[in-house]
Design a protein around this motif. Structure first.
Motif, PDB file in Angstrom:
ATOM      1  N   LEU A  83     -14.542   1.836  31.578  1.00 48.13           N
ATOM      2  CA  LEU A  83     -15.058   0.880  32.551  1.00 48.13           C
ATOM      3  C   LEU A  83     -16.504   0.537  32.224  1.00 48.13           C
ATOM      4  N   PRO A  84     -16.892  -0.739  32.360  1.00 49.44           N
ATOM      5  CA  PRO A  84     -18.144  -1.197  31.743  1.00 49.44           C
ATOM      6  C   PRO A  84     -19.416  -0.916  32.520  1.00 49.44           C
ATOM      7  N   VAL A  85     -19.326  -0.652  33.820  1.00 46.87           N
ATOM      8  CA  VAL A  85     -20.548  -0.587  34.634  1.00 46.87           C
ATOM      9  C   VAL A  85     -20.462   0.580  35.615  1.00 46.87           C
ATOM     10  N   TYR A 125     -17.837   2.648  40.011  1.00 50.51           N
ATOM     11  CA  TYR A 125     -17.529   1.956  38.761  1.00 50.51           C
ATOM     12  C   TYR A 125     -17.206   0.506  39.110  1.00 50.51           C
ATOM     13  N   HIS A 126     -17.888  -0.414  38.428  1.00 51.22           N
ATOM     14  CA  HIS A 126     -17.651  -1.839  38.658  1.00 51.22           C
ATOM     15  C   HIS A 126     -16.746  -2.350  37.543  1.00 51.22           C
ATOM     16  N   ILE A 186     -16.672  -9.256  43.425  1.00 56.30           N
ATOM     17  CA  ILE A 186     -17.176  -8.226  44.332  1.00 56.30           C
ATOM     18  C   ILE A 186     -16.126  -7.811  45.354  1.00 56.30           C
ATOM     19  N   ALA A 187     -14.860  -8.102  45.099  1.00 55.40           N
ATOM     20  CA  ALA A 187     -13.816  -7.656  46.018  1.00 55.40           C
ATOM     21  C   ALA A 187     -13.644  -6.142  45.906  1.00 55.40           C
ATOM     22  N   ASN A 188     -12.956  -5.560  46.871  1.00 55.30           N
ATOM     23  CA  ASN A 188     -12.727  -4.112  46.844  1.00 55.30           C
ATOM     24  C   ASN A 188     -12.048  -3.668  45.557  1.00 55.30           C
ATOM     25  N   ARG A 189     -11.140  -4.479  45.041  1.00 56.24           N
ATOM     26  CA  ARG A 189     -10.397  -4.073  43.846  1.00 56.24           C
ATOM     27  C   ARG A 189     -11.264  -4.077  42.592  1.00 56.24           C
ATOM     28  N   ASN A 190     -12.501  -4.525  42.705  1.00 52.67           N
ATOM     29  CA  ASN A 190     -13.410  -4.508  41.557  1.00 52.67           C
ATOM     30  C   ASN A 190     -14.305  -3.278  41.527  1.00 52.67           C
ATOM     31  N   THR A 225     -25.672  -6.828  45.063  1.00 52.80           N
ATOM     32  CA  THR A 225     -26.851  -7.039  44.221  1.00 52.80           C
ATOM     33  C   THR A 225     -26.556  -6.678  42.772  1.00 52.80           C
ATOM     34  N   ALA A 226     -25.992  -5.481  42.568  1.00 54.09           N
ATOM     35  CA  ALA A 226     -25.713  -5.019  41.205  1.00 54.09           C
ATOM     36  C   ALA A 226     -24.681  -5.899  40.518  1.00 54.09           C
ATOM     37  N   ALA A 227     -23.590  -6.228  41.211  1.00 52.69           N
ATOM     38  CA  ALA A 227     -22.547  -7.056  40.604  1.00 52.69           C
ATOM     39  C   ALA A 227     -23.070  -8.438  40.238  1.00 52.69           C
ATOM     40  N   THR A 228     -23.960  -8.980  41.065  1.00 50.72           N
ATOM     41  CA  THR A 228     -24.536 -10.293  40.771  1.00 50.72           C
ATOM     42  C   THR A 228     -25.398 -10.243  39.518  1.00 50.72           C
TER      43      THR A 228
END
Length: 753
Positions: free
Chosen positions: A251-253, A307-308, A369-373, A416-419
């Motif tokens: 997972l990348p993030v 984990y994003h 940024i949905a829950n599944r992400n 914030t982080a996902a953006t």
């Protein structure tokens, strides 16, 4: 023979037949064990998976499968779980009884009511399928002793009766609850690929995070499986497959957040496959400027790790993408633990306690940024139960002030982080920004996907080939090429993002310019008449209320406010008027500072702010040719930022604006200092970049107005003005008594006459 003799003979025969009648039973040849083992469990992977499923059915939360000496003559396989274990009666009337209907009669596990996953009654055959000898050791919690069963499957040969062959059952001192199967004399070799295949076969039973204790004993805390390789005499045991190696490592993030015992919230990114890491930064969902002074009133002692995941097949190995997608559909979201115990329903499927799905559906943000992400866990330490309290139904927490703050800071951190990650990928983050051109990087993306497929194919060959050297060489070459492609893709994405930002900036600044000009025009026409009318109203009202001291005080304050508004409007109108002039000429920095102070001082006083200026009395400090409005923009941006910074502290509010000359560099200098909360060190390198703001993303429950705030353009505009004039802007050490100081250097005009 006469008739009498014949009758006697028949009677004797009948009596003889009656004497030979008996009841007999079916019996089995001992070889049936081997035959059933091979026919019911044909593949070695199936046999091992069935034994792991039996541990799941026994309410284990953890299973460790270990290979020792894999590939050698003395190879041993062990399966250790922490389930409910077996009593002597369970072993004798269950494990040793063929065709037991226990799982038919009890389709749910005893503690966590799991739907049983193992096939009915083939566990013993799976053990026989894998090796020659089984040593089963088991302990039921609270029982005075453990039991050990030893079965030598090699004795179950053709020609022997099944019930003539005994196995050993012995009592042992009590040990930790659970069951361990040790299988010796393995029938098959095991490759790394086969072991990983077994792990994937039980993936649906597993959860993506380590097991954490659950307060309610009826709530299933989860199930994890780890495969290890002992490696032999001279090598340490290594992990072959678990959730970390097969899922999480890909997972990348990784995003982390914490709130300390004083209510200060911080966040960071510790893994980022798309760009730079982020060190700890302050965050607050209301004071969204990452101020050190912004603390939570109720929330304390919180930690989050998430984990994003971006569900794009080109971003994950093809063999991993499907697994990740399936887990996300079941387990995606952020779970909540209080004092080490899971709190439901937070993080369950269809539970949107952070309102991430709601925000994503509105498309306020374009980042995923949905829950599944997200795979994530929030841990709260509240031993005394002062901040968080469960409902009497044990379903969720009472929505106290601390819970509201927890929800808001968690969602704000994730958004914030996902953006920022989305921006690192060269994607637009809001619907108001232009999309990058996808065709620019399509070819590189396809090339990278092709190289990844080649590398994965080579890895598969290497895992199954007796001579993996050629495949490993191909793996290294493919990995190197993939890295080069990724680097070029990142370069192009960065350039693409820069161009998109500039286009967005031009549109935004154009709109702002037209709006400002229209506002200036309308106020310029109407304000003079408005001011004269209001002065007349004041005179009449004051004359009528001479004995009312309270009214006179209010009237005096309103008159002062009108004067301040008149002064500020005049300064803005003059600035807009100067913008309309396209000609550039040398501008006096001294005069610009004095005009600014004169126009803004009344407004500053309404903010309890004192402005001091320091300009040389006999030096106009002419700059290279530029627009007068540009210096006014610089001063207004500095002023706006200073007011925000000072509002975040209890310091005396002071601003110092100083202008002088740097003769050695041939430049004129402007310094703008304030007593605010300062600029964090980690922000100083990036604060002049476009769209970089000290504000965090708004919480998912914030209003639309809040979602629109914080563009991060002000200081970028200042930097652009400085750069276009051949100068620079930076944060420098402030003079004594001040917290922040911006320094603007501009080339001086060569001929001041």
């Amino acid at each position: 023979m006469n008739t009498s003799e014949a009758q006697d003979g028949a009677e004797k025969l009948a009596n003889s037949s009656m004497a030979m009648t008996e009841n007999v039973t079916f019996h089995a040849d001992a070889a049936i064990i081997n035959r059933l083992g091979r026919e019911l469990v044909a593949k070695q992977e199936t046999a091992l998976v069935e034994l792991v499923k039996n541990a799941y059915d026994a309410d284990a939360t953890s299973v460790i499968v270990s290979f020792d000496g894999r590939g050698g003559p003395g190879a041993v396989l062990s399966i250790q779980d922490n389930g409910i274990g077996m009593s002597r009666d369970d072993i004798v009337n269950g494990f040793l009884r063929l065709a037991s209907d226990l799982k038919v009669l009890e389709p749910k596990s005893p503690s966590y009511k799991r739907t049983r996953a193992g096939r009915k009654g083939i566990g013993r055959f799976s053990a026989q399928r894998l090796g020659d000898r089984l040593i089963l050791t088991t302990q039921v919690e609270g029982q005075p002793s453990a039991w050990q069963l030893i079965a030598d499957w090699s004795q179950f040969t053709s020609g022997k009766r099944l019930d003539d062959i005994s196995v050993i059952l012995q009592e042992l001192p009590a040990t930790a609850p659970g069951t361990t199967l040790r299988i010796e004399g393995l029938h098959d070799d095991w490759t790394t690929g086969q072991i990983r295949s077994c792990w994937r076969s039980v993936l649906a039973l597993q959860q993506p995070f380590p097991v954490t204790p659950v307060k309610d004993p009826t709530i299933d805390p989860g199930f994890t499986v780890e495969f290890r390789d002992g490696g032999g005499l001279f090598r340490d045991e290594t992990v072959v497959a678990n959730m970390q190696t097969e899922i999480l490592d890909h997972l990348p993030v990784i995003i982390e957040m914490r709130v300390d015992d004083r209510g200060r919230a911080m966040w960071r990114i510790t893994k980022n496959a798309f760009g730079e890491l982020r060190d700890w930064r302050p965050i607050h969902h209301e004071a969204r400027d990452n101020s050190e002074a912004a603390t939570y009133e109720s929330l304390r002692n919180v930690a989050m790790k998430a984990y994003h995941v971006i569900l794009d097949p080109t971003l994950l190995p093809s063999v991993v993408f499907t697994r990740v997608r399936d887990i996300l559909s079941r387990e995606g979201g952020i779970r909540l633990y209080r004092n080490g115990f899971r709190v439901t329903p937070y993080g369950e499927r269809d539970d949107d306690w952070l309102r991430l799905d709601e925000v994503y559906s509105r498309r306020d943000f374009l980042a995923p940024i949905a829950n599944r992400n997200f795979f994530g866990v929030v841990e709260v330490s509240d031993p005394e139960g002062a901040l968080f309290e469960e409902h009497t139904s044990r379903e969720g927490l009472i929505e106290t002030a601390a819970f509201g703050e927890l929800r808001n800071v968690t969602s704000s951190t994730l958004i914030t982080a996902a953006t920022e990650i989305h921006a690192d990928r060269g994607r637009k983050t809001r619907t108001s920004t232009p999309s990058p051109r996808p065709e620019v990087t399509t070819a590189l993306s396809e090339a990278r996907a092709a190289m990844r497929a080649a590398r994965e194919a080579a890895e598969s060959v290497a895992n199954s080939s007796p001579d993996p050297a050629p495949a490993k060489l191909l793996i290294e070459s493919a990995a190197a090429a993939e890295k080069i492609i990724e680097q070029q893709e990142l370069i192009m994405a960065t350039e693409q993002r820069r161009v998109a930002d500039e286009i967005a900036m031009m549109r935004l600044l154009s709109s702002l310019g037209m709006t400002t000009a229209e506002f200036s025009h309308e106020t310029g026409m109407a304000f003079e008449a408005f001011r004269l009318d209001l002065e007349r109203v004041f005179d009449v009202a004051v004359a009528a209320k001479q004995g009312d001291d309270k009214f006179l005080a209010l009237a005096s304050r309103a008159r002062e406010a009108l004067v301040r508004l008149d002064t500020l409007t005049g300064y803005l109108n003059a600035t807009v008027a100067s913008r309309a002039l396209r000609e550039i000429h040398p501008v006096s920095l001294s005069k610009a500072v004095e005009d600014f102070a004169r126009g803004i001082r009344a407004h500053a006083e309404t903010q309890s702010t004192k402005i001091d200026i320091d300009t040389p009395p006999l030096d106009p400090l002419y700059t290279v040719p530029m627009h007068e409005a540009e210096l006014a923009s610089v001063l207004l941006n500095f002023h706006t930022n200073a007011l925000k910074a000072m509002k975040r502290t209890s310091n005396e509010r002071k601003i110092l604006v100083a202008a002088d000359r740097d003769a050695e560099e041939g430049k004129v200098r402007l310094r703008f200092c304030d007593t605010g909360d300062g600029v964090p060190i980690e922000m100083r390198e990036r604060i002049f970049e476009a769209f970089v703001t000290r504000q965090s993303a708004p919480t998912s429950s914030a209003s639309d107005t809040e979602h629109a705030q914080g563009t991060g353009l002000g200081l970028w505009i200042v930097e652009q003005i400085a750069a276009n004039a051949g100068g620079s802007v930076a944060i420098v050490d402030p003079p004594e008594g001040y917290a922040t100081c911006f320094e603007l250097l501009l080339p001086e005009e060569s001929d001041n006459g």
